[in-house]
Design a protein around this motif. Structure first.
Motif, short mmCIF file in Angstrom:
data_model
loop_
_atom_site.label_atom_id
_atom_site.label_comp_id
_atom_site.label_asym_id
_atom_site.label_seq_id
_atom_site.Cartn_x
_atom_site.Cartn_y
_atom_site.Cartn_z
N ARG A 287 1.01 -1.12 0.05
CA ARG A 287 0.00 -0.01 -0.06
C ARG A 287 0.83 1.31 0.07
O ARG A 287 1.77 1.32 0.88
N LYS A 288 0.71 2.06 -0.94
CA LYS A 288 1.60 3.61 -1.17
C LYS A 288 0.57 4.55 -0.35
O LYS A 288 -0.58 4.98 -0.79
N ILE A 289 1.26 5.27 0.70
CA ILE A 289 0.35 6.58 1.34
C ILE A 289 1.27 7.56 0.87
O ILE A 289 2.46 7.69 1.32
N ALA A 290 0.62 8.63 0.44
CA ALA A 290 1.22 9.85 -0.04
C ALA A 290 1.03 10.79 1.01
O ALA A 290 -0.26 11.05 1.15
N ILE A 291 1.83 11.35 1.66
CA ILE A 291 1.66 12.10 2.88
C ILE A 291 1.71 13.75 2.41
O ILE A 291 2.79 14.03 1.46
N PRO A 292 0.59 14.81 2.46
CA PRO A 292 0.88 15.94 1.74
C PRO A 292 2.23 16.67 2.26
O PRO A 292 2.62 16.44 3.35
#
Length: 288
Positions: free
Chosen positions: A212-217
């Motif tokens: 799972r790829k989680i993009a942090i602002p």
């Protein structure tokens, strides 16, 4: 070949920032200056970082240039792609506008000013250097992936970011020395990847499925970094997380250099090295 450094198994141990030591170095046909510190260098101080970078990156280069400026040596200096003013353009070539973005790249620009005074000098401009031992943010990727099946990163992670293998940088230095070429020579592989593609290559190499790829602002990260004096993440690192960073290698190809490692291979090899290192530690097992 004669080598020098402050530590390690070198021929002439000493500090290049010491003008007396640098003046004592022997006459040589080719000088390769790859002595520099980065943000990840062991011993970077929390405070007074500017003077730390100036001593190690600028003063050392100045002393070397003064020692060999008129000695007839072919002077080869290793810079950084962050010397280019970061605009997010499709690619940076050797004619792109330059200008340091943070304390590290500004120190490299200051060093370059001395290199420019050496007749016939050459500067190698590498992007992110990869290879065994060059871990950077990849260690975090591998650890999160193997432990939790996810990877979190600041920014959207869709833009291309160039890497180059350390052995390809070495081969470019050798080719520049062999041809006694002068000017600027970018070092990169022709096929850059995005952060998301790095993650795909690493997960495929390690056999970790459904990551799972989680993009942090990025904006809050930039604010926090700014409040920390850019010690959480440096200005250069933040810009690379935000903007495309791709180099043209036309001048390097023109002198007969060819990179041997693709960006995909570099990412995979770094991941294998990190995973193998973790497996060698007591109490840890390698992910299968």
């Amino acid at each position: 070949m004669t080598t020098t450094d402050r530590t390690g198994p070198v021929d002439l141990p000493g500090d290049l920032a010491d003008a007396t030591f640098t003046a004592s170095l022997p006459n040589v046909d080719v000088v390769v200056n790859c002595a520099a510190v980065q943000y990840v260098t062991k011993g970077v101080p929390l405070l007074f970082r500017k003077s730390f970078f100036e001593r190690n990156n600028v003063l050392a280069a100045k002393n070397l240039c003064e020692r060999y400026r008129f000695q007839g040596s072919h002077f080869i200096h290793v810079g950084t792609s962050m010397m280019y003013r970061q605009t997010g353009q499709d690619q940076y070539d050797i004619h792109s506008r330059m200008g340091g973005e943070g304390v590290y790249s500004r120190s490299k620009m200051a060093a370059q000013a001395f290199v420019d005074t050496v007749p016939g000098a050459a500067t190698i401009i590498p992007c992110i250097i990869g290879g065994e031992g060059r871990e950077g943010l990849f260690r975090g990727f591998v650890n999160m992936m193997t432990k939790f099946g996810l990877v979190a990163f600041p920014g959207h992670g869709n833009h291309k970011i160039h890497m180059v293998h350390v052995l390809d940088v070495a081969s470019l230095i050798y080719r520049v020395a062999e041809t006694r070429a002068a000017g600027f020579f970018n070092a990169a592989d022709p096929d850059p990847l995005s952060i998301r593609q790095w993650i795909d290559e690493i997960s495929a190499e390690l056999g970790v499925r459904h990551v799972r790829k989680i993009a942090i602002p990025l904006l809050p990260v930039k604010w926090i970094s700014s409040l920390s004096g850019y010690r959480l993440l440096a200005r250069e690192q933040l810009l690379m997380l935000e903007l495309q960073h791709v180099l043209s290698i036309d001048e390097s190809l023109a002198i007969g250099w060819r990179p041997q490692f693709s960006n995909a291979r570099i990412a995979r090899d770094i991941a294998v090295h990190i995973n193998r290192s973790a497996a060698a530690r007591p109490g840890l097992s390698r992910s299968e």
